[in-house]
Design an enzyme around this catalytic site. Sequence first.
Site, PDB file in Angstrom:
ATOM      1  N   ASP A 178       0.737  -1.375   0.012  1.00  0.00           N
ATOM      2  CA  ASP A 178       0.173   0.123  -0.313  1.00  0.00           C
ATOM      3  C   ASP A 178       0.697   1.051   0.285  1.00  0.00           C
ATOM      4  O   ASP A 178       1.611   1.161   0.250  1.00  0.00           O
ATOM      5  CB  ASP A 178      -0.697   0.274   1.135  1.00  0.00           C
ATOM      6  N   ASP A 211       8.567   4.550  -1.796  1.00  0.00           N
ATOM      7  CA  ASP A 211       7.965   3.919  -0.211  1.00  0.00           C
ATOM      8  C   ASP A 211       6.484   3.236  -0.774  1.00  0.00           C
ATOM      9  O   ASP A 211       5.016   3.641  -0.950  1.00  0.00           O
ATOM     10  CB  ASP A 211       7.561   5.223   0.324  1.00  0.00           C
ATOM     11  N   GLU A 245      -0.044  -1.296   5.844  1.00  0.00           N
ATOM     12  CA  GLU A 245       1.397  -1.023   6.169  1.00  0.00           C
ATOM     13  C   GLU A 245       0.737   1.002   7.045  1.00  0.00           C
ATOM     14  O   GLU A 245       1.562   1.561   8.314  1.00  0.00           O
ATOM     15  CB  GLU A 245       2.333  -0.939   6.096  1.00  0.00           C
ATOM     16  N   ASP A 274      13.069  -5.213   7.403  1.00  0.00           N
ATOM     17  CA  ASP A 274      11.747  -4.378   6.658  1.00  0.00           C
ATOM     18  C   ASP A 274      12.852  -3.463   6.177  1.00  0.00           C
ATOM     19  O   ASP A 274      13.156  -3.706   6.191  1.00  0.00           O
ATOM     20  CB  ASP A 274      11.296  -4.886   7.781  1.00  0.00           C
TER      21      ASP A 274
END
Length: 585
Positions: A178, A211, A245, A274
Amino acid sequence: MKGTGYTGGLPTYEESTAKPKGRRFALALGLITSVALLQYYHASIPSLRTENVHVYSDLVDSAYAPACPQTAPLIPERNREFWDVANEIIGSDDFKWKAISLLAGAVNIPTETFDEMGPPEEDPRFETRGKLHEYLLESFPLVHSTFDLKKVNTYGLIYTWKGQNESLKPILLLAHQDVVPVNPDTVGLWTHPPFSGHFDGTKIWGRGASDDKSGVIGILTTLEILLSHGFISTRTIILSFGFDEEGGGTKGAGTLAPALLELYGENSMAFVLDETGSFSEQFGHVFAMAGVTEKGFMNVKMEVDTPGGHSSVPPSHTAIGILSRMVVEFEEDPFMIHLERQTPTYDLFQCFAEYGKDMPDELRATIKEAAQSDESLSKVENILFNDPLFKSLVATTQPVDMIHGGVKSNALPEQAWAVVNHRISTQSSVAQTQKHDTDLLIPLAHRFNLTYTAFGQDVTEMNVSSKGSLILSSFQTIPPAPVTPSSGKNAAAYELLSGTIKATYNSHRALEGDNIAVTPGMPTGNTDSRYYWSLSENILRYNHHIADPKLGQHTVNEYLSLDAYLEIIRFFTTLILNADESTTL
């Protein structure tokens, strides 16, 4: 993922015997602070070794060095052929266009996460994830024919490739599908449309380019390359891609992690990797900051209830007035702050002092002397903590971000509330934060004759003639993350990541030797990794790209340069191959 930029300065540092040098000390330390806050938001192998560190100043006593031991660049050995072939492919012109197309296609799909979204199977705004899944299936056929794919809570993705040696702990790579929403009012401010995936010759533009669709697509692209050349994994590889997230991860990673925990059990992963973390140049050397922990998080609601009535006959203090005084108390009484040794932030600054070739001698000496001198440590603190951004990185913070009270101008408010958002220091805890808040308001509860309940406990003073009540409660609570070992016998995962970073940095630039120092760090925000703590003692947070405040994450004009994206793919290639042949994990 959330980051913090830095544009401020630091006050002058002065010593009675060396004022001019002190000013240079403060200015230099300000540069360090800029870098630290920019990133933030972490068989035995023969080539993995610890190097001796060169000390650049005669002022530094040898007793204080080395403070930042490094691993050597770690190049795959058994898998060297796959590594060489993959690097050759990544550097080819044909592949560059393919890589651009793959990332741009994912950016085209607006997988926005909004506040207060409903269940995935009911809220139509989640349906874009299904379109992304179709795109991934079409774009990465070898991954989908090799890995077992399990969907969790409709849109969460777990890809599993069982290795030939199931006695080895798997590696777990995280990313999120997302993106943050694009404000419709800002669309005209974008250089290229926000979901266009436009390539201008050097950059790929669009929401999620940085991102974190570059993470999802970068991992899958790496595996597609390796599979196309016959790579067979010795170690099990697991991918876990959340889908909310940017909204806290409760529906995505919050369900994916328990599913993995049920399948594999506690501490079953060699490491979890991560997002966040990056590299940049400072004081004449390049530093990569790998996140080894995260601050905690807690929202605290202060609720004041008092009798209502007509505003023509008011009491001395209304609920709103009492609450306002409590807000002032929070702002005037921040948490005490201290930079403790053997913490990631302290280690970060020791690494800067160890490897920054251009660092002023006095600054280097003071930072290194802080290893054994409380006076020197205090001296460093006095400079750092006058900068609000660096202070926020170390301290437990407590801004009041929400407030509400009253329903009508001529009616006394019967209730008023405010929310304090805490980012809890890694040197503190949820319990200590709750105690601080509780103790802070005891005098005011007594002054205004309020019964007082704090976090479920009655703390009302005896013989209070109640004129109302004060209730403190917490929600959305996350303790500070466990710290991943970055040195010693339990640091194999961190060392493997460090060696991988160095090998990637060199191979992308055709360099030899040791050209980048890897330091422990801490992102400025929380990531999906917080749901995976039970799965491994080695939670690492790192994106292999240069720190750039202009990437546009969470704002207009998000982009990722093609060069940075190709290096990300090199990084995942090197990491997967290194982990595959490691027996130290």
